[in-house]
Motif scaffolding. Sequence first.
Motif, PDB file in Angstrom:
ATOM      1  N   CYS A  14       3.700   2.329   0.396  1.00 26.49           N
ATOM      2  CA  CYS A  14       4.406   3.611   0.414  1.00 26.49           C
ATOM      3  C   CYS A  14       5.860   3.298   0.714  1.00 26.49           C
ATOM      4  N   THR A  66       6.908   7.911  -2.499  1.00 26.07           N
ATOM      5  CA  THR A  66       6.784   7.085  -3.694  1.00 26.07           C
ATOM      6  C   THR A  66       5.797   5.973  -3.383  1.00 26.07           C
ATOM      7  N   MET A  68       3.611   2.490  -4.726  1.00 24.40           N
ATOM      8  CA  MET A  68       3.475   1.392  -5.663  1.00 24.40           C
ATOM      9  C   MET A  68       2.116   0.766  -5.396  1.00 24.40           C
ATOM     10  N   LEU A  70      -0.389  -2.290  -6.596  1.00 27.76           N
ATOM     11  CA  LEU A  70      -0.387  -3.556  -7.316  1.00 27.76           C
ATOM     12  C   LEU A  70      -1.770  -4.183  -7.260  1.00 27.76           C
ATOM     13  N   THR A  75       2.075  -4.379 -11.250  1.00 27.92           N
ATOM     14  CA  THR A  75       2.156  -2.950 -10.949  1.00 27.92           C
ATOM     15  C   THR A  75       1.124  -2.182 -11.756  1.00 27.92           C
ATOM     16  N   TYR A  78       3.463   3.199 -10.178  1.00 22.48           N
ATOM     17  CA  TYR A  78       4.702   3.316  -9.423  1.00 22.48           C
ATOM     18  C   TYR A  78       5.240   4.711  -9.664  1.00 22.48           C
ATOM     19  N   CYS A 107       8.912   0.764 -13.528  1.00 21.36           N
ATOM     20  CA  CYS A 107       9.267   0.000 -12.341  1.00 21.36           C
ATOM     21  C   CYS A 107      10.405  -0.957 -12.699  1.00 21.36           C
ATOM     22  N   ALA A 112       8.623  -4.958  -8.140  1.00 23.01           N
ATOM     23  CA  ALA A 112       7.242  -5.118  -7.672  1.00 23.01           C
ATOM     24  C   ALA A 112       7.094  -6.405  -6.869  1.00 23.01           C
ATOM     25  N   VAL A 115       8.614  -5.855  -3.441  1.00 20.56           N
ATOM     26  CA  VAL A 115       7.724  -5.034  -2.610  1.00 20.56           C
ATOM     27  C   VAL A 115       6.558  -5.881  -2.116  1.00 20.56           C
ATOM     28  N   TYR A 116       5.975  -6.663  -3.012  1.00 19.00           N
ATOM     29  CA  TYR A 116       4.822  -7.502  -2.643  1.00 19.00           C
ATOM     30  C   TYR A 116       5.215  -8.499  -1.542  1.00 19.00           C
TER      31      TYR A 116
END
Length: 121
Positions: A14, A66, A68, A70, A75, A78, A107, A112, A115-116
């Motif tokens: 999130c 928002t 995402m 995975l 992704t 998203y 995205c 991605a 974020v990961y």
Amino acid sequence: MPAVPPSPSLLVACLCAGWCTACQAYAPVFAAVAQQYPAVTFAWLDIEEHSDALGDAALDIENFPTLMLLRDGATVFYGTVLPHPGTLVRMVEALRDGEPLAAGQACPAGFAQAVYRTARA
């Protein structure tokens, strides 16, 4: 039987902002759903606190919450979602079960992976 550790291959992030009242209201919903799925990694990422790690794409987020999602670093979804527990549960179950999800929005390249990495740190 020992607890199953969260899977690094399934991530629900999130992307929020500390000042956002919608995010503040969504935080307990997100945490409660995370408790229901211990084999899935959940991450609450404040886009301003993590802006160095997430890059400019995070600061371009205008609508909250928002999410995402995975699977194996790719992704699956998203975009902005309605802050309802049922919506998140359906999305997590689809992610877990390998089902397709609606695409959401595009995205940004490399976002991605950022974020990961940030969620796993």
